[in-house]
Scaffold this active site. Structure first.
Site, PDB file in Angstrom:
ATOM      1  N   GLU A 179      18.271  -9.326  -5.679  1.00  0.00           N
ATOM      2  CA  GLU A 179      18.797  -9.726  -4.363  1.00  0.00           C
ATOM      3  C   GLU A 179      18.183 -11.034  -3.870  1.00  0.00           C
ATOM      4  OE1 GLU A 179      18.169  -6.931  -1.138  1.00  0.00           O
ATOM      5  OE2 GLU A 179      19.300  -8.149   0.281  1.00  0.00           O
ATOM      6  N   LYS A 221      22.845  -8.729  -6.038  1.00  0.00           N
ATOM      7  CA  LYS A 221      23.116  -8.464  -4.612  1.00  0.00           C
ATOM      8  C   LYS A 221      22.950  -9.770  -3.846  1.00  0.00           C
ATOM      9  CE  LYS A 221      21.611  -5.686  -0.654  1.00  0.00           C
ATOM     10  NZ  LYS A 221      21.190  -4.366  -0.192  1.00  0.00           N
TER      11      LYS A 221
HETATM   12  C1  5MM Z   1      18.233  -2.239   4.878  1.00  0.00           C
HETATM   13  O1  5MM Z   1      17.416  -3.387   5.026  1.00  0.00           O
HETATM   14  C2  5MM Z   1      16.694  -3.716   3.838  1.00  0.00           C
HETATM   15  C3  5MM Z   1      15.232  -3.693   4.075  1.00  0.00           C
HETATM   16  O2  5MM Z   1      14.732  -4.747   4.787  1.00  0.00           O
HETATM   17  P1  5MM Z   1      13.121  -4.764   5.115  1.00  0.00           P
HETATM   18  O3  5MM Z   1      12.393  -4.707   3.824  1.00  0.00           O
HETATM   19  O4  5MM Z   1      12.927  -6.035   5.864  1.00  0.00           O
HETATM   20  O5  5MM Z   1      12.846  -3.568   5.962  1.00  0.00           O
HETATM   21  C4  5MM Z   1      17.246  -5.044   3.258  1.00  0.00           C
HETATM   22  O6  5MM Z   1      16.567  -5.472   2.118  1.00  0.00           O
HETATM   23  C5  5MM Z   1      18.662  -4.765   2.881  1.00  0.00           C
HETATM   24  O7  5MM Z   1      18.694  -3.931   1.754  1.00  0.00           O
HETATM   25  C6  5MM Z   1      19.459  -6.010   2.564  1.00  0.00           C
HETATM   26  O8  5MM Z   1      19.031  -7.142   3.221  1.00  0.00           O
HETATM   27  C7  5MM Z   1      20.899  -5.757   2.929  1.00  0.00           C
HETATM   28  O9  5MM Z   1      20.947  -5.267   4.248  1.00  0.00           O
HETATM   29  P2  5MM Z   1      22.013  -5.921   5.245  1.00  0.00           P
HETATM   30  O10 5MM Z   1      21.707  -5.292   6.579  1.00  0.00           O
HETATM   31  O11 5MM Z   1      21.781  -7.403   5.212  1.00  0.00           O
HETATM   32  O12 5MM Z   1      23.364  -5.520   4.679  1.00  0.00           O
END
Ligand code: 5MM
Length: 342
Positions: A179, A221
């Site tokens: 990602e 991702k």
């Molecule tokens: C769900 O949020 C994930 C965890 O973030 P932190 O490590 O900052 O708590 C994040 O990695 C998430 O999997 C991705 O960014 C995709 O989430 P979004 O909300 O952007 O779809």
């Protein structure tokens, strides 16, 4: 584990009609989400909230292929004592785990970060596999600010770590979700986002090659090519779809089984519309699906608001969003679907 077995898992993760639920918010991030619904960030609430999603039968069995968990959640038990990871696996979805240790300031590069977590990763992967994880996730964060950010230093450091993480995952029978997220923060236009995303993905796949990662056994991702949040002129759905696909076709080898987008702060319906528009433009060399956090969870979180009597309402909201995104993976979503089933 053979490459064929990794490939089978990766294909299941990106199977048509389904996508991934990103429920791997760290304790600090889930606090931000709970603050908006006035819910205390304590272990019991985190468990109750996630349990309600994992017990949403229709969403989990029909539209969710896998769930990304946080370390606390993969070890956690539901109220009745069942391991949450067992509930997920019994629904047919694959349990996954976030293994990075977060984005930390990158020395010499003000305003930029590098994601850490490689130390001890092999041992952690072995344990997570025993607990039930079959895939993992590592998120690298690339900021856009003016002409100098992102720097070559930040892009290469993050791409290198992502590739080393991915190689370690495959060595231990775990499919890596790679990602690299180019943030939406800023006032840049869509072309700047597309250019930075292209530069980042080219470096990621270069490093993936250098670290001997098998393309058939990974899932990408990425962010979509979108306009910066503070830019006055926002690109429309078709432009986002066209520019995102242009970048992906230039960078992502066809041997990669699938691409599961992050939502990155896009409003939920927009994230669905963008995914749908891209799938309408097929055929494509890879499956295109979702791995959304906020775009899947904002509605159920609001519906739940920490109240047991709202669980059914929250589950209905989660099913609805998962179903809309399931339709988008087939290019069969329209705004009418939202109204008919809301
Ligand atoms: C769900 O949020 C994930 C965890 O973030 P932190 O490590 O900052 O708590 C994040 O990695 C998430 O999997 C991705 O960014 C995709 O989430 P979004 O909300 O952007 O779809």
């Amino acid at each position: 584990m053979t490459l064929a077995e990794l490939n089978t898992i990766a294909r299941k993760m990106v199977a048509k009609g389904k996508g991934i639920l990103a429920a791997d918010e760290s304790t600090g991030t889930i606090k931000k989400r709970f603050d908006t619904i006035d819910v205390a960030n304590v272990e019991e609430n985190r468990r109750d909230y996630r349990e309600l999603m994992f017990r949403t039968d229709e969403a989990m069995t029909k539209y969710i292929s896998g769930v990304i968990l946080y370390d606390e959640t993969i070890r956690q038990k539901a109220k009745d004592g069942t391991l949450l990871v067992k509930i997920i696996a019994e629904s047919g979805a694959i349990p996954g785990i976030k293994v990075d240790k977060g984005a930390k300031p990158l020395a010499g590069c003000p305003g930029e970060t590098v994601t850490e977590g490689l130390d001890g990763l092999r041992e952690r992967l072995i344990e997570y596999r025993e607990i039930g994880a079959r895939f993992a996730k590592w998120r690298a964060v690339i900021a856009i600010a003016g002409g100098a950010v992102p720097s070559y230093t930040a892009i290469t450091a993050n791409a290198h770590s992502l590739a080393r993480y991915a190689a370690l995952c495959q060595e231990n029978g775990i499919v890596p979700i790679v990602e690299p997220e180019v943030l939406m923060d800023g006032d840049h236009d869509i072309d700047r986002c597309a250019e930075v995303t292209e530069r980042t993905l080219k470096e990621v796949f270069q490093q993936v090659y250098h670290q001997r990662v098998a393309l058939e056994g990974m899932v990408l991702k990425p962010n979509m090519a979108v306009t910066g949040k503070k830019c006055a002129k926002q690109a429309g759905v078709q432009e986002v779809a066209e520019k995102t696909l242009m970048v992906l076709k230039r960078c992502v080898p066809a041997a990669v089984p699938g691409i599961a987008f992050l939502s990155g702060g896009q409003p939920a319906e927009e994230a669905t519309a963008h995914l749908d528009a891209m799938n309408k433009m097929g055929p494509l060399p890879w499956e295109l699906t979702f791995s959304y956090g906020r775009a899947l969870q904002a509605a159920p979180q609001k519906a739940w608001s920490g109240k047991p009597e709202n669980v059914a309402k929250a589950q209905a909201a989660f099913t609805h969003r998962a179903r809309m995104n399931g339709l988008a993976t087939r290019g069969r979503w329209s705004a009418d679907c939202e109204r008919q089933t809301a």
